[in-house]
Design a protein around this motif. Structure first.
Motif, PDB file in Angstrom:
ATOM      1  N   LEU A 120       0.723  -1.156  -0.054  1.00 46.26           N
ATOM      2  CA  LEU A 120      -0.024   0.132  -0.211  1.00 46.26           C
ATOM      3  C   LEU A 120       0.970   1.337   0.107  1.00 46.26           C
ATOM      4  N   ASN A 123       3.294   1.544  -3.065  1.00 45.66           N
ATOM      5  CA  ASN A 123       2.972   2.090  -4.328  1.00 45.66           C
ATOM      6  C   ASN A 123       2.592   3.603  -4.288  1.00 45.66           C
ATOM      7  N   LEU A 124       2.076   3.858  -3.415  1.00 42.63           N
ATOM      8  CA  LEU A 124       1.572   5.480  -3.037  1.00 42.63           C
ATOM      9  C   LEU A 124       2.853   6.550  -3.113  1.00 42.63           C
ATOM     10  N   LEU A 183      -1.797   2.218  -8.530  1.00 40.08           N
ATOM     11  CA  LEU A 183      -2.859   2.607  -7.554  1.00 40.08           C
ATOM     12  C   LEU A 183      -4.071   1.652  -7.615  1.00 40.08           C
ATOM     13  N   VAL A 186      -3.421  -0.468  -5.065  1.00 38.14           N
ATOM     14  CA  VAL A 186      -3.828   0.431  -3.532  1.00 38.14           C
ATOM     15  C   VAL A 186      -5.326   0.145  -3.219  1.00 38.14           C
TER      16      VAL A 186
END
Length: 218
Positions: A120, A123-124, A183, A186
């Protein structure tokens, strides 16, 4: 015994799916090599097949997350894991000179799966580093929910394109490295934790701002 077996199966399946995604990312990067510039059809076919495998892997991870009990996960030190990811991102994007700023309470803990958390936040941060001119910020707040805010000083995204970025394969700008799956992953994790994800413009930095609220126990 059944609960133990379920947890063991979940961990094994998750580890396998995550392990597959690492070489897939490398293969996608290799398809951008100049040797394939004269073979556009071959490049497109390779990318399509790799993304198909990634989508299948994503579905496995989603099933694993839904099958598992998030409350059974041991408390995770979010600050320690975030520090590891920040160091990794600085190394991955060292040629761009992007600075990552973090802010979170000391000793903040949450019962989230470690692999979910790494994927999470990873990736952000990776998305922010790709678009930022110089700065990416990550704030984590512990209140009624576990709130994660990641923003950058890049060009931002028009409101009309925000929802599309959560679709697999969608890219705001084909010239920016990346394959439009980060995303989407995510969003899958957020959904599995019954959380919410919102996008908008960063009031301070001017680029994209992503806010996530997870219902994760301390």
């Amino acid at each position: 015994i059944l609960s133990h077996r379920l947890q063991h199966s979940r961990e094994a399946s998750g580890n396998l799916a995550h392990a597959i995604r690492t070489p897939l990312t490398l293969l996608l990067q290799l398809t951008e090599r100049p040797e394939l510039e004269d073979h556009a059809q071959l490049r497109a076919t390779m990318q399509q097949q790799i993304q198909t495998i990634d989508a299948l892997t994503g579905r496995i991870l989603k099933q694993v997350r839904v099958a598992g009990s998030h409350g059974a996960s041991p408390p995770l030190d979010l600050g320690a894991e975030l520090a590891v990811l920040v160091d990794m991102m600085h190394h991955m994007h060292r040629n761009r000179g992007v600075r990552i700023e973090t802010r979170l309470p000391a000793g903040v803990m949450a019962r989230v799966d470690r692999e979910d958390w790494l994927e999470l936040i990873g990736n952000l941060l990776d998305n922010g580093c790709k678009w930022a001119r110089s700065t990416v910020r990550c704030h984590i707040i512990r209140a009624d929910t576990l709130r994660i805010v990641v923003e950058d000083d890049g060009p931002g995204v028009p409101p009309s394109q925000e929802a599309r970025l959560l679709e697999r394969g969608a890219r705001a700008d084909p010239s920016v490295p990346g394959y439009g799956i980060g995303l989407a992953v995510v969003q899958e994790i957020v959904t599995a934790y019954h959380g919410t994800l919102t996008m908008g413009s960063s009031p301070e930095l001017g680029g994209l701002r992503i806010q996530i609220d997870l219902h994760a126990q301390e």
